[in-house]
Design a protein around this motif. Structure first.
Motif, PDB file in Angstrom:
ATOM      1  N   UNK A 185       0.829  -1.201   0.000  1.00  0.00           N
ATOM      2  CA  UNK A 185       0.000   0.000   0.000  1.00  0.00           C
ATOM      3  C   UNK A 185       0.865   1.254   0.000  1.00  0.00           C
ATOM      4  N   UNK A 186       1.880   1.289   0.842  1.00  0.00           N
ATOM      5  CA  UNK A 186       2.764   2.457   0.894  1.00  0.00           C
ATOM      6  C   UNK A 186       3.467   2.678  -0.441  1.00  0.00           C
ATOM      7  N   UNK A 187       3.922   1.594  -1.056  1.00  0.00           N
ATOM      8  CA  UNK A 187       4.614   1.717  -2.336  1.00  0.00           C
ATOM      9  C   UNK A 187       3.678   2.241  -3.412  1.00  0.00           C
ATOM     10  N   UNK A 188       2.468   1.703  -3.455  1.00  0.00           N
ATOM     11  CA  UNK A 188       1.527   2.149  -4.485  1.00  0.00           C
ATOM     12  C   UNK A 188       1.143   3.614  -4.270  1.00  0.00           C
ATOM     13  N   UNK A 189       0.938   4.003  -3.005  1.00  0.00           N
ATOM     14  CA  UNK A 189       0.595   5.395  -2.719  1.00  0.00           C
ATOM     15  C   UNK A 189       1.730   6.343  -3.106  1.00  0.00           C
ATOM     16  N   UNK A 190       2.956   5.892  -2.966  1.00  0.00           N
ATOM     17  CA  UNK A 190       4.112   6.731  -3.307  1.00  0.00           C
ATOM     18  C   UNK A 190       4.304   6.870  -4.807  1.00  0.00           C
ATOM     19  N   UNK A 237       2.200   5.200  -8.280  1.00  0.00           N
ATOM     20  CA  UNK A 237       1.047   5.467  -9.152  1.00  0.00           C
ATOM     21  C   UNK A 237      -0.169   5.956  -8.391  1.00  0.00           C
ATOM     22  N   UNK A 238      -0.205   5.704  -7.073  1.00  0.00           N
ATOM     23  CA  UNK A 238      -1.383   6.059  -6.300  1.00  0.00           C
ATOM     24  C   UNK A 238      -2.435   4.962  -6.354  1.00  0.00           C
ATOM     25  N   UNK A 239      -3.489   5.137  -5.575  1.00  0.00           N
ATOM     26  CA  UNK A 239      -4.612   4.201  -5.588  1.00  0.00           C
ATOM     27  C   UNK A 239      -5.868   4.938  -6.029  1.00  0.00           C
ATOM     28  N   UNK A 240      -6.813   4.183  -6.569  1.00  0.00           N
ATOM     29  CA  UNK A 240      -8.117   4.721  -6.941  1.00  0.00           C
ATOM     30  C   UNK A 240      -9.122   4.171  -5.937  1.00  0.00           C
ATOM     31  N   UNK A 241      -9.470   5.008  -4.980  1.00  0.00           N
ATOM     32  CA  UNK A 241     -10.266   4.605  -3.827  1.00  0.00           C
ATOM     33  C   UNK A 241     -11.727   4.963  -4.042  1.00  0.00           C
ATOM     34  N   UNK A 242     -12.600   3.965  -3.879  1.00  0.00           N
ATOM     35  CA  UNK A 242     -14.038   4.177  -4.053  1.00  0.00           C
ATOM     36  C   UNK A 242     -14.674   4.455  -2.698  1.00  0.00           C
ATOM     37  N   UNK A 243     -15.260   5.639  -2.550  1.00  0.00           N
ATOM     38  CA  UNK A 243     -16.007   5.981  -1.338  1.00  0.00           C
ATOM     39  C   UNK A 243     -17.402   6.413  -1.771  1.00  0.00           C
ATOM     40  N   UNK A 244     -18.377   5.552  -1.533  1.00  0.00           N
ATOM     41  CA  UNK A 244     -19.717   5.844  -2.022  1.00  0.00           C
ATOM     42  C   UNK A 244     -19.718   5.906  -3.535  1.00  0.00           C
ATOM     43  N   UNK A 245     -20.289   6.966  -4.079  1.00  0.00           N
ATOM     44  CA  UNK A 245     -20.366   7.098  -5.539  1.00  0.00           C
ATOM     45  C   UNK A 245     -19.188   7.868  -6.124  1.00  0.00           C
ATOM     46  N   UNK A 246     -18.176   8.134  -5.317  1.00  0.00           N
ATOM     47  CA  UNK A 246     -17.030   8.926  -5.766  1.00  0.00           C
ATOM     48  C   UNK A 246     -15.756   8.089  -5.784  1.00  0.00           C
ATOM     49  N   UNK A 247     -14.913   8.384  -6.772  1.00  0.00           N
ATOM     50  CA  UNK A 247     -13.603   7.753  -6.872  1.00  0.00           C
ATOM     51  C   UNK A 247     -12.534   8.822  -6.694  1.00  0.00           C
ATOM     52  N   UNK A 248     -11.595   8.556  -5.799  1.00  0.00           N
ATOM     53  CA  UNK A 248     -10.500   9.488  -5.543  1.00  0.00           C
ATOM     54  C   UNK A 248      -9.183   8.837  -5.932  1.00  0.00           C
ATOM     55  N   UNK A 249      -8.443   9.513  -6.802  1.00  0.00           N
ATOM     56  CA  UNK A 249      -7.075   9.081  -7.106  1.00  0.00           C
ATOM     57  C   UNK A 249      -6.187   9.703  -6.036  1.00  0.00           C
ATOM     58  N   UNK A 250      -5.621   8.862  -5.194  1.00  0.00           N
ATOM     59  CA  UNK A 250      -4.946   9.319  -3.985  1.00  0.00           C
ATOM     60  C   UNK A 250      -3.486   8.894  -3.986  1.00  0.00           C
ATOM     61  N   UNK A 251      -2.622   9.871  -3.736  1.00  0.00           N
ATOM     62  CA  UNK A 251      -1.194   9.604  -3.623  1.00  0.00           C
ATOM     63  C   UNK A 251      -0.673  10.242  -2.336  1.00  0.00           C
ATOM     64  N   UNK A 252       0.352   9.631  -1.754  1.00  0.00           N
ATOM     65  CA  UNK A 252       1.002  10.241  -0.598  1.00  0.00           C
ATOM     66  C   UNK A 252       2.361   9.597  -0.360  1.00  0.00           C
ATOM     67  N   UNK A 253       3.267  10.401   0.147  1.00  0.00           N
ATOM     68  CA  UNK A 253       4.566   9.896   0.594  1.00  0.00           C
ATOM     69  C   UNK A 253       4.665   9.929   2.112  1.00  0.00           C
ATOM     70  N   UNK A 278      -8.504  14.180  -7.693  1.00  0.00           N
ATOM     71  CA  UNK A 278      -7.092  13.784  -7.706  1.00  0.00           C
ATOM     72  C   UNK A 278      -6.409  14.489  -6.536  1.00  0.00           C
ATOM     73  N   UNK A 279      -5.985  13.703  -5.559  1.00  0.00           N
ATOM     74  CA  UNK A 279      -5.499  14.239  -4.288  1.00  0.00           C
ATOM     75  C   UNK A 279      -4.104  13.702  -3.998  1.00  0.00           C
ATOM     76  N   UNK A 280      -3.255  14.581  -3.492  1.00  0.00           N
ATOM     77  CA  UNK A 280      -1.906  14.178  -3.099  1.00  0.00           C
ATOM     78  C   UNK A 280      -1.574  14.825  -1.758  1.00  0.00           C
ATOM     79  N   UNK A 281      -1.237  14.001  -0.776  1.00  0.00           N
ATOM     80  CA  UNK A 281      -0.744  14.484   0.517  1.00  0.00           C
ATOM     81  C   UNK A 281       0.769  14.354   0.494  1.00  0.00           C
TER      82      UNK A 281
END
Length: 314
Positions: A11-16, A18-34, A61-64
């Motif tokens: 999970x940490x590697x993917x977030x660092x 390409x990121x993950x595509x997280x489904x929350x309800x009817x929304x998809x967030x492309x999420x990245x973080x280091x 599209x979100x990046x922390x």
């Protein structure tokens, strides 16, 4: 595949990368973080959420990340990036996970206008939802957390999304935000609840997030009819009291808690009118959670509901 299918290191590697595509309800967030604490929070609180195919369409599209200046080492900070742009002022690095949660709320509240949006907790039981609009400090989230640990389905802790086409409420179950004394109150009330670590000295005080029930996440595609609008207020020592509220007053108070009522214009007015007409409206004062659970358990929807009129009047 759910987030839990990935090991913490995967999970940490993917977030660092390409990121993950997280489904929350009817929304998809492309999420990245280091930031490790964000990855850990996602692994803990979002374990039951589905991941969708890489490189699919994403609503947000979100990046922390961390600043590239001296703040990377001296009093380190976290940045919330939306579409590559800095949206908020940096926060201390240890507040990165709460910043993610607040930022995701911002994404929905500022970009989703096909629904009437209300700042409220929302729970459901028996096919009917209760919307609980309230200002900070009212005990809204504490009550919401207690209800979802006693058989109610979590639809949202922060945002009621009312579909203007038919008046149904769109679920957005995400971790429940608790602060200060409420954290330990819910820990004692439901010892099996899963929490993020506590983060002190935020703009809201000490905060922690409670994991949403797995059943609420699994049923996130099930829209539901609203039956009650309840304005909760915690008052120390008070006897639990559910008091009928005139619909005219309820209308104005819900409108005051809406993010986009004015923006939607006539469509917003009609949606709000139908919501209030279809709901029983109450003020609710409580001090003991068990008493609150008992009163909510006795709620009955109106015998006749006006939501079927949406198609003809909106």
């Amino acid at each position: 595949m759910n987030v839990s299918a990935l090991t913490p290191s995967e999970l940490k590697l993917r977030l660092k990368t390409a990121g993950i595509y997280l489904q929350t309800g009817s929304f998809t967030t492309h999420l990245k973080t280091t930031i490790p604490s964000v990855a850990e929070g996602i692994g803990l609180l979002y374990a039951d959420y589905p991941l969708v195919e890489q490189d699919c369409f994403a609503d947000f599209h979100v990046n922390l990340t961390r600043p590239r200046n001296l703040r990377r080492w001296f009093k380190p900070q976290a940045l919330f990036l939306f579409d590559g742009n800095t949206i908020f002022k940096p926060l201390p690095l240890d507040q990165a996970f709460p910043m993610l949660e607040w930022g995701l709320n911002w994404c929905v509240s500022t970009h989703v206008n096909h629904c009437l949006m209300i700042h409220a907790a929302v729970v459901e039981k028996g096919g009917f939802a209760a919307i609980m609009p309230a200002p900070p400090g009212s005990g809204k989230s504490t009550l919401c957390a207690a209800l979802v640990n006693r058989g109610w389905r979590l639809l949202s802790d922060e945002l009621a999304l009312i579909r203007v086409s038919d008046g149904k409420l769109i679920p957005l179950p995400r971790p429940v935000s608790l602060k200060n004394e409420s954290i330990e109150i819910i820990r004692r009330y439901e010892p099996n609840a899963i929490f993020s670590r506590k983060v002190a000295d935020t703009i809201k005080g000490t905060v922690a997030h409670m994991k949403a029930p797995a059943d609420s996440i699994a049923r996130a595609a099930e829209a539901v009819q609203v039956a009650w609008v309840i304005f909760p207020k915690y008052q120390a020592g008070a006897t639990a009291c559910l008091e009928t509220l005139p619909q005219s007053r309820a209308f104005m108070r819900v409108a005051d808690n809406s993010f986009n009522y004015s923006l939607l214009g006539l469509q917003g007015f009609k949606a709000m009118t139908k919501l209030i007409d279809a709901s029983l409206c109450y003020d609710f004062t409580y001090s003991k959670l068990d008493d609150a659970i008992e009163i909510f358990g006795a709620l009955k929807p109106q015998a006749a509901n006006n939501n079927h009129m949406y198609a003809n009047e909106l």
